[in-house]
Design a protein around this motif. Sequence first.
Motif, PDB file in Angstrom:
ATOM      1  N   SER A 141       0.940  -1.050  -0.071  1.00  0.00           N
ATOM      2  CA  SER A 141       0.029  -0.295  -0.167  1.00  0.00           C
ATOM      3  C   SER A 141       0.636   1.127   0.059  1.00  0.00           C
ATOM      4  CB  SER A 141      -0.878   0.025   1.424  1.00  0.00           C
ATOM      5  OG  SER A 141      -1.930  -0.936   1.298  1.00  0.00           O
ATOM      6  N   GLU A 159      -2.961   0.172  -7.735  1.00  0.00           N
ATOM      7  CA  GLU A 159      -4.166  -0.086  -7.241  1.00  0.00           C
ATOM      8  C   GLU A 159      -5.331   0.601  -8.072  1.00  0.00           C
ATOM      9  OE1 GLU A 159      -4.710  -2.764  -5.560  1.00  0.00           O
ATOM     10  OE2 GLU A 159      -3.377  -2.761  -4.072  1.00  0.00           O
ATOM     11  N   ILE A 182     -15.656  -2.148   0.447  1.00  0.00           N
ATOM     12  CA  ILE A 182     -14.622  -1.677   0.875  1.00  0.00           C
ATOM     13  C   ILE A 182     -14.536  -2.134   2.252  1.00  0.00           C
ATOM     14  CG2 ILE A 182     -12.949   0.006   1.527  1.00  0.00           C
ATOM     15  CD1 ILE A 182     -14.412   1.621  -0.798  1.00  0.00           C
ATOM     16  N   ASN A 187      -8.191   3.225   3.749  1.00  0.00           N
ATOM     17  CA  ASN A 187      -7.116   2.479   3.576  1.00  0.00           C
ATOM     18  C   ASN A 187      -6.997   3.221   1.911  1.00  0.00           C
ATOM     19  OD1 ASN A 187      -5.751   0.685   1.910  1.00  0.00           O
ATOM     20  ND2 ASN A 187      -5.793  -0.811   3.572  1.00  0.00           N
ATOM     21  N   LEU A 190      -7.263   0.357  -0.827  1.00  0.00           N
ATOM     22  CA  LEU A 190      -8.870  -0.048  -1.063  1.00  0.00           C
ATOM     23  C   LEU A 190      -9.704   0.895  -1.879  1.00  0.00           C
ATOM     24  CD1 LEU A 190      -9.395  -2.126   2.164  1.00  0.00           C
ATOM     25  CD2 LEU A 190      -8.303  -2.943  -0.047  1.00  0.00           C
ATOM     26  N   ARG A 193      -9.037   0.995  -5.434  1.00  0.00           N
ATOM     27  CA  ARG A 193      -9.524  -0.158  -6.308  1.00  0.00           C
ATOM     28  C   ARG A 193     -10.780   0.412  -6.702  1.00  0.00           C
ATOM     29  NH1 ARG A 193      -7.564  -5.395  -3.053  1.00  0.00           N
ATOM     30  NH2 ARG A 193      -5.138  -5.353  -3.585  1.00  0.00           N
ATOM     31  N   CYS A 194     -11.718   0.695  -5.813  1.00  0.00           N
ATOM     32  CA  CYS A 194     -13.028   0.756  -6.265  1.00  0.00           C
ATOM     33  C   CYS A 194     -13.300   2.268  -7.091  1.00  0.00           C
ATOM     34  CB  CYS A 194     -14.012   0.918  -4.793  1.00  0.00           C
ATOM     35  SG  CYS A 194     -14.239  -0.631  -3.899  1.00  0.00           S
ATOM     36  N   LEU A 238     -12.617  -6.655  -2.174  1.00  0.00           N
ATOM     37  CA  LEU A 238     -11.144  -6.322  -2.302  1.00  0.00           C
ATOM     38  C   LEU A 238     -10.325  -7.371  -1.475  1.00  0.00           C
ATOM     39  CD1 LEU A 238     -11.635  -2.677  -1.660  1.00  0.00           C
ATOM     40  CD2 LEU A 238     -11.835  -4.093  -3.685  1.00  0.00           C
TER      41      LEU A 238
END
Length: 337
Positions: A141, A159, A182, A187, A190, A193-194, A238
């Motif tokens: 991350s 990501e 999520i 974070n 995460l 990603r979305c 995720l």
Amino acid sequence: MTTPPSPHAPFRRIPGAVLTGAVAACLLLAGCSGTGDSGSGTDAADAGGTGRLKIAMVTHASKGDAFWVLVKKGAEAAAAKDGVELTYTSDPDATGQAELVRDAIRDGVDGIALTLAKPDAMKAPIAQARSSDIPVVGLNSGIDSWQSDGVLEFFGQDESVAGRAVGEKLDALNAEHTLCVIHERGNVALEARCAGVKKTFTGVTDMLYVDGTDMNAVSASVTDRLKQDPSIDEVVTLGAQFALAAVKSVKAAGSKAKVATFDLNQDLAKAVQNGSVQFAVDQQPYLQGYLAVDSLWLYKTNGNISGGGAAPVLTGPAFVTKTNVGAVAKYAANGTR
């Protein structure tokens, strides 16, 4: 996964076995290393065998998250190959994770590998490590913040790119309404990603925040949302265990939604094989842990900097589908994918 110790708990040493330099060279990824400058931190005394290097890995892992078992296994494999004393600790709370980094500094480690799920919380301990001449590398991350936070190298997945790729794949699968789940609010990985899914997916994308530390609550939240909105035809999670929970939620809700996910493990590979999960996005957590530890050993013993300190070393994304899952299933069964 081993329960994370309290932030002030003593570090547990994981001894490694020393292998030959030839093996070390064979395992180094081609093209990922560059020559360090005079400030590289190369330590001839440690390389000469007067004492093994001590490396600490500090992550934001939550208790019971199988993803981090893979990261830890990779880190331990690199430590064994390099003859490194490895300490692994974790705390999902950003303040607690920062204190674990400070514990590592006080313990006099030779290098620190850490995650940057909450980058702002890591800035001060990273600066403290640098002032103590302790190199810090990032993994998993923080791909957008590792350089600004003063980290030497980074190993992980972009990501945002991964999320956009998923959005495009959902379009190709003719999905129309996606629920992106999520499991940890705030974070950065995460959230990215979305956000990436929403950016490229031409249908509707809704976000659902759940408590990833309580799998029963995760299942209940997804089930309730599917019952409330029957138009949802795709659930994107995720993490592998959340995908498996979502499969149960779909059945409990009487929904026709499909399930796709980021990340992979043995059970998820089986789910892809039997068709209960459409696909997984593999960022290779074992590789992230391995490269993070190995990079610190290379830096301390040979002045190498993976990516030249200017670019991250990407470990994903790669789509795992029913057509290609067989190629990685045996490694997933071994607990390394």
